[in-house]
Design a protein around this motif. Sequence first.
Motif, mmCIF file in Angstrom:
data_model
loop_
_atom_site.group_PDB
_atom_site.id
_atom_site.type_symbol
_atom_site.label_atom_id
_atom_site.label_comp_id
_atom_site.label_asym_id
_atom_site.label_seq_id
_atom_site.Cartn_x
_atom_site.Cartn_y
_atom_site.Cartn_z
ATOM 1 N N HIS A 18 0.848 -1.216 0.000
ATOM 2 C CA HIS A 18 0.000 0.000 0.000
ATOM 3 C C HIS A 18 0.877 1.258 0.000
ATOM 4 N N TYR A 89 -0.998 -4.060 -6.238
ATOM 5 C CA TYR A 89 -1.675 -4.571 -5.053
ATOM 6 C C TYR A 89 -2.933 -3.741 -4.764
ATOM 7 N N LYS A 131 -3.182 7.116 5.064
ATOM 8 C CA LYS A 131 -3.046 6.348 6.311
ATOM 9 C C LYS A 131 -3.662 7.094 7.486
ATOM 10 N N TYR A 230 -13.334 -3.730 7.179
ATOM 11 C CA TYR A 230 -12.140 -2.966 6.821
ATOM 12 C C TYR A 230 -11.841 -3.039 5.332
ATOM 13 N N ARG A 267 -2.130 -1.139 9.074
ATOM 14 C CA ARG A 267 -3.406 -1.863 9.100
ATOM 15 C C ARG A 267 -4.550 -0.995 9.612
ATOM 16 N N ASP A 287 4.108 0.850 7.072
ATOM 17 C CA ASP A 287 3.039 1.236 6.133
ATOM 18 C C ASP A 287 2.587 2.676 6.351
ATOM 19 N N TYR A 348 -9.205 -4.694 11.581
ATOM 20 C CA TYR A 348 -9.076 -6.091 11.143
ATOM 21 C C TYR A 348 -9.895 -7.001 12.050
HETATM 22 C C1 F6R Z 1 -3.517 0.105 3.848
HETATM 23 C C2 F6R Z 1 -2.676 -0.013 5.011
HETATM 24 C C3 F6R Z 1 -1.823 -1.187 5.222
HETATM 25 C C4 F6R Z 1 -2.500 -2.542 5.171
HETATM 26 C C5 F6R Z 1 -1.473 -3.654 5.410
HETATM 27 C C6 F6R Z 1 -2.032 -5.041 5.217
HETATM 28 O O1 F6R Z 1 -3.778 1.425 3.529
HETATM 29 O O2 F6R Z 1 -2.643 0.858 5.778
HETATM 30 O O3 F6R Z 1 -1.175 -1.041 6.465
HETATM 31 O O4 F6R Z 1 -3.533 -2.607 6.099
HETATM 32 O O5 F6R Z 1 -0.406 -3.517 4.501
HETATM 33 O O6 F6R Z 1 -2.650 -5.078 3.994
HETATM 34 P P1 F6R Z 1 -3.450 -6.340 3.451
HETATM 35 O O7 F6R Z 1 -4.451 -6.734 4.507
HETATM 36 O O8 F6R Z 1 -4.048 -5.847 2.173
HETATM 37 O O9 F6R Z 1 -2.392 -7.397 3.245
#
Ligand code: F6R
Length: 374
Positions: A18, A89, A131, A230, A267, A287, A348
Motif C-alpha cells: 500500500h 496490489y 493512512k 475494513y 493496518r 506502512d 481487522y
Molecule cells: C492500507 C494499510 C496497510 C495494510 C497492510 C495489510 O492502507 O494501511 O497497512 O492494512 O499492509 O494489507 P493487506 O491486509 O491488504 O495485506
Amino acid sequence: MKVTLSVIKADIGSIGGHIQPSARLVETVRTRIADGGKGLLLDTYVGFTGDDVAILMSHTRGAGNEGVHKLAWDAFIAGTATAKAQGLYGAGQDLLKDSFSGNVKGMGPAVAEMEFEERPNEPFLLFAADKTDPGAYNLPCYLGFADPMVSSGLILSPKVGKGFTFRIMDVAYTEGDRVIDLSAPEDLYDIAALLRDQERFVVESVRSRATGEIAAVVSTTRLHNIAGKYTGKDDPVMLVRTQGNFPATGEVLAPFTIGHFVAGFMRGSHHGALMPVPRNTGTSFFDGPPIVSCLAFCVKEGKFTEAADTFAHPYWDYVRTKTAAKSEDLRRQGFFGPAMLPYSELEYGGIVERLSAMDAKFRVLKSRKEEVTA
Ligand code: F6R
Ligand code: MG
Ligand code: MG
C-alpha cells in the motif's frame, strides 16, 4: 463568475503493497480525465499522496454533479484496469460498488466540493492525506479558524475576526448526514468538546461569519461504514480558501507543524504523528507514517495556476524529523495502550474473533483458591 472545485480521490492500486500508485496508473487517470473533461470541466490536476490518487476539477456545474462524478468514477475504473494489468496490489480497492449510480458519495471514493463566486484573486489549498481518516483535519481546522494563538488574523483582521461557523458531522451515524453548526468564538468549548473525538465527530465544512462564504470542505467518508468491514482507511482530502476574509495560507499551514497523533498507521489500526510531505510522496515505515500533502493554487475563471508545493519548503524538513521522532517514540510501545487504536476502531476482524473466542472461556471465580485451568 461562480466556480465549483471538486476533489475526488481513491486508492485503486499500489506498487509493492500500500505504498504508492504506479506512474502508468496515474497517467491512465490523468489521460481519462483530460479526454472526458473536454466540454465538462474548466481545469484539472491529478496527483497522489501515499497510495491515493486525487483528481482536482474546476467547473460550473455545482457540487454533486452527475457528469463530473461519473467522469472521476470512470477514470478510477480505467486506472483500476491498468492496476490489474500491472499486477498492482489492492487494484480497485476503494471502488466498493459495481456500477455508478449518480454520485460517487457512498461508493468508496472520498469527495470534497465547494461552489463560490470567484474573487478577483482566488488562492486555495488542496490537502490530501494517507493512512488516516477525516478527523485528522479537526485540530488544524480548529487552530486555523478559531485559535488566535495560531491564526493571528482572528485578532488582527476585522473580517477574519468575525469568526467562523463549523459544520461538524457525527460520522458514527450511518442513516444520513447528522450535523451540527457551531460558531466560534461563542461556541468554542462546544466545538472543542466534539472535535477532540477525531473518530466520531469531524469538521465537514467551515464558513466565514463575516460574509457567509464557504472557507473549507473536508471529505467525511468512512469506508468502514460503507463496506461494513475494513477496506482501507479513509485517507481524507480537504479544500481551503485562504487570504482576505479567510485565514492566510501560512495560518492554515501552521497547525501542521505539530505533527499531531492521528489514527491510521499500519493496518489502519495504530496511531502515528501526521507528517507533512511534498506532493506525490509514497509511504514506507510501518506502512506509513500518516502523511499529508498541501498544494497551493490560484484559480481564475476556473483555470488553475501551477501548484506551489507548500510542504516541500525547507522549513518542513525540521517538522518531518520531529514527527518521525514522535512516531518512533510511540512505536516503541508496539501494541500497548495508545499505540494501537481502541477496540471499536480496530479495522481487522482477527482480533475481534480472538477476543470473542476467549470470552467464552472467562469464568467468575467462586473462590480465590480455584485451580488454574489452562
Ligand atoms: C492500507 C494499510 C496497510 C495494510 C497492510 C495489510 O492502507 O494501511 O497497512 O492494512 O499492509 O494489507 P493487506 O491486509 O491488504 O495485506
Ligand atoms: Mg491502500
Ligand atoms: Mg490510502
